[in-house]
Design an enzyme around this catalytic site. Structure first.
Site, PDB file in Angstrom:
ATOM      1  N   HIS A 127      15.418 -52.143 -27.844  1.00  0.00           N
ATOM      2  CA  HIS A 127      16.671 -51.676 -26.948  1.00  0.00           C
ATOM      3  C   HIS A 127      16.137 -50.843 -25.875  1.00  0.00           C
ATOM      4  O   HIS A 127      16.905 -50.764 -24.778  1.00  0.00           O
ATOM      5  CB  HIS A 127      17.271 -50.564 -27.769  1.00  0.00           C
ATOM      6  N   HIS A 155      12.888 -42.189 -23.003  1.00  0.00           N
ATOM      7  CA  HIS A 155      13.189 -43.481 -23.013  1.00  0.00           C
ATOM      8  C   HIS A 155      13.837 -44.074 -21.546  1.00  0.00           C
ATOM      9  O   HIS A 155      14.506 -42.933 -20.763  1.00  0.00           O
ATOM     10  CB  HIS A 155      14.020 -44.225 -24.247  1.00  0.00           C
ATOM     11  N   HIS A 157      16.623 -46.833 -19.129  1.00  0.00           N
ATOM     12  CA  HIS A 157      17.412 -47.690 -18.998  1.00  0.00           C
ATOM     13  C   HIS A 157      17.242 -48.425 -17.729  1.00  0.00           C
ATOM     14  O   HIS A 157      17.121 -47.631 -16.970  1.00  0.00           O
ATOM     15  CB  HIS A 157      19.102 -47.118 -19.275  1.00  0.00           C
ATOM     16  N   GLU A 167      22.799 -45.314 -16.586  1.00  0.00           N
ATOM     17  CA  GLU A 167      23.835 -45.230 -17.511  1.00  0.00           C
ATOM     18  C   GLU A 167      25.105 -44.324 -16.706  1.00  0.00           C
ATOM     19  O   GLU A 167      26.206 -44.599 -16.861  1.00  0.00           O
ATOM     20  CB  GLU A 167      23.367 -44.623 -18.794  1.00  0.00           C
ATOM     21  N   HIS A 180      15.766 -40.584 -19.798  1.00  0.00           N
ATOM     22  CA  HIS A 180      16.328 -39.747 -20.736  1.00  0.00           C
ATOM     23  C   HIS A 180      15.244 -38.840 -21.380  1.00  0.00           C
ATOM     24  O   HIS A 180      14.667 -39.832 -22.253  1.00  0.00           O
ATOM     25  CB  HIS A 180      17.217 -40.108 -21.669  1.00  0.00           C
ATOM     26  N   THR A 262      24.111 -42.373 -26.180  1.00  0.00           N
ATOM     27  CA  THR A 262      24.441 -43.207 -25.252  1.00  0.00           C
ATOM     28  C   THR A 262      24.437 -44.643 -26.111  1.00  0.00           C
ATOM     29  O   THR A 262      24.817 -45.707 -25.757  1.00  0.00           O
ATOM     30  CB  THR A 262      23.789 -43.612 -23.765  1.00  0.00           C
TER      31      THR A 262
END
Length: 356
Positions: A127, A155, A157, A167, A180, A262
């Site tokens: 992910h 991590h 995104h 996000e 994040h 999220t």
């Protein structure tokens, strides 16, 4: 060893892989051990308790999701797949409308340990690219936070191209990536325990734009080649850079609101701090993330959840927009026309040597 304890251990260690497999195993277990609990109400109650516990554990272990719009497991289905959490009214991410954010004097964040170096574990969990830090090494407090929060992991995104990836959005603008940093409240035993409390987590969000290479980020991203495949990881990686290098130049200016995780299970237990200033990372660094695998045949990209409605929540901001930071209008108002006329008259005076 009592039979109920034995059964629980058997159920919890063997009920895995798929929900269907769990049901089959529990069915076989009941037939196999029913002779031990027949006529014993207490044993029967314990056995039923074990069944329920095993099913709950299985639900957690088997819960899977992705970011596809067509797989049936993407963000458009999370509210149905995880209704107890992802269908709430305080979901994250959100769009931050700068003009509607309310000023609040929250003070500065105090960050402890962010100038030190520590060993980390790095994993591609299918992910995201996740980095877990050494316990009790980094923490944050103040800045409107009630209590001290310990850093557990961080991590990213990112998007398949530079037009998307973050996000959160700011006035509907997306950034190529968002980092994040996940902290849990120190008054709880660990991250898992914190998920059960409204004040459980505090997450720092940092937007990244394409620009200069980020040295601190590179100290982690250079290991992407070691975790290309899903569920691959490396442990005890020594760092050459501090976490402070991941932060934007100004950490006093940020947005604050109450939201959730999220990703499923989307627990609404997060105090969000999203920094106003961005950091930079190079295109080559983004490409390192884009080369990670979600599956054997799918690249791990566009791993962001679309924005959720605010549902009446207030977003606070720690800075006041002034004339030096507010965009100036470019319309055709009186001042605009007066400026143009002054320029034209000046040009005429030079050209025709008219004394004005």
């Amino acid at each position: 060893m009592c039979i109920s304890k034995y059964l629980c251990q058997k159920l919890l260690t063997q009920s895995r892989i798929t929900s269907k497999g769990t049901v089959l195993y529990l069915n076989r277990s009941f037939k196999k051990y029913s002779k031990f609990i027949t006529g014993d109400i207490m044993a029967a109650k314990k056995f039923i308790g074990c069944l329920l516990l095993a099913i709950c554990v299985q639900a957690i272990l088997a819960a899977d999701y992705d970011y596809s719009t067509s797989s049936g497991k993407g963000p458009n289905r999370w509210a149905q797949l995880f209704p107890n959490y992802c269908n709430g009214t305080k979901q994250t991410p959100v769009n931050i409308e700068v003009s509607k954010a309310q000023y609040a004097n929250l003070g500065s964040l105090t960050m402890t340990g962010y100038e030190t170096k520590a060993d980390v574990d790095i994993k591609n969990n299918g992910h995201t690219f996740a980095v877990t830090v050494k316990p009790d090494t980094f923490s944050i407090k103040d800045g409107g936070l009630e209590g001290t929060y310990k850093l557990h992991s961080f991590h990213l995104h990112w998007g398949s191209d530079a037009s998307k990836g973050s996000e959160h959005t700011v006035d509907d603008k997306m950034y190529p990536a968002e980092l994040h940093l996940v902290h849990y409240n120190s008054k709880y035993a660990n991250l898992s325990a914190s998920l059960a409390h409204a004040d459980g987590l505090a997450v720092l969000g940092i937007f990244f734009e394409v620009g200069d290479e980020n040295a601190a980020l590179q100290s982690f991203l250079k290991y992407t080649v070691n975790v290309t495949n899903r569920d691959s990881e490396i442990k005890g990686v020594s760092q050459t850079q501090t976490l402070k290098g991941l932060l934007p130049s100004n950490t006093d200016h940020f947005y604050r609101y109450s939201g959730g995780l999220t990703t499923p299970t989307c627990n609404e237990v997060v105090t969000w701090t999203v920094f106003n200033k961005t950091a930079t990372m190079s295109k080559a660094q983004l490409d390192l993330l884009r080369n990670l695998q979600e599956t054997n045949t799918t690249k791990l990209v566009d791993n962001y959840r679309p924005v959720e409605p605010l549902n009446g929540r207030i977003i606070q901001t720690t800075y006041k927009a002034d004339s030096s930071t507010t965009a100036k209008p470019t319309g055709s108002g009186p001042n605009h026309l007066a400026n143009h006329l002054a320029i034209i008259m000046a040009l005429m005076a030079v050209t025709f040597k008219i004394v004005l």
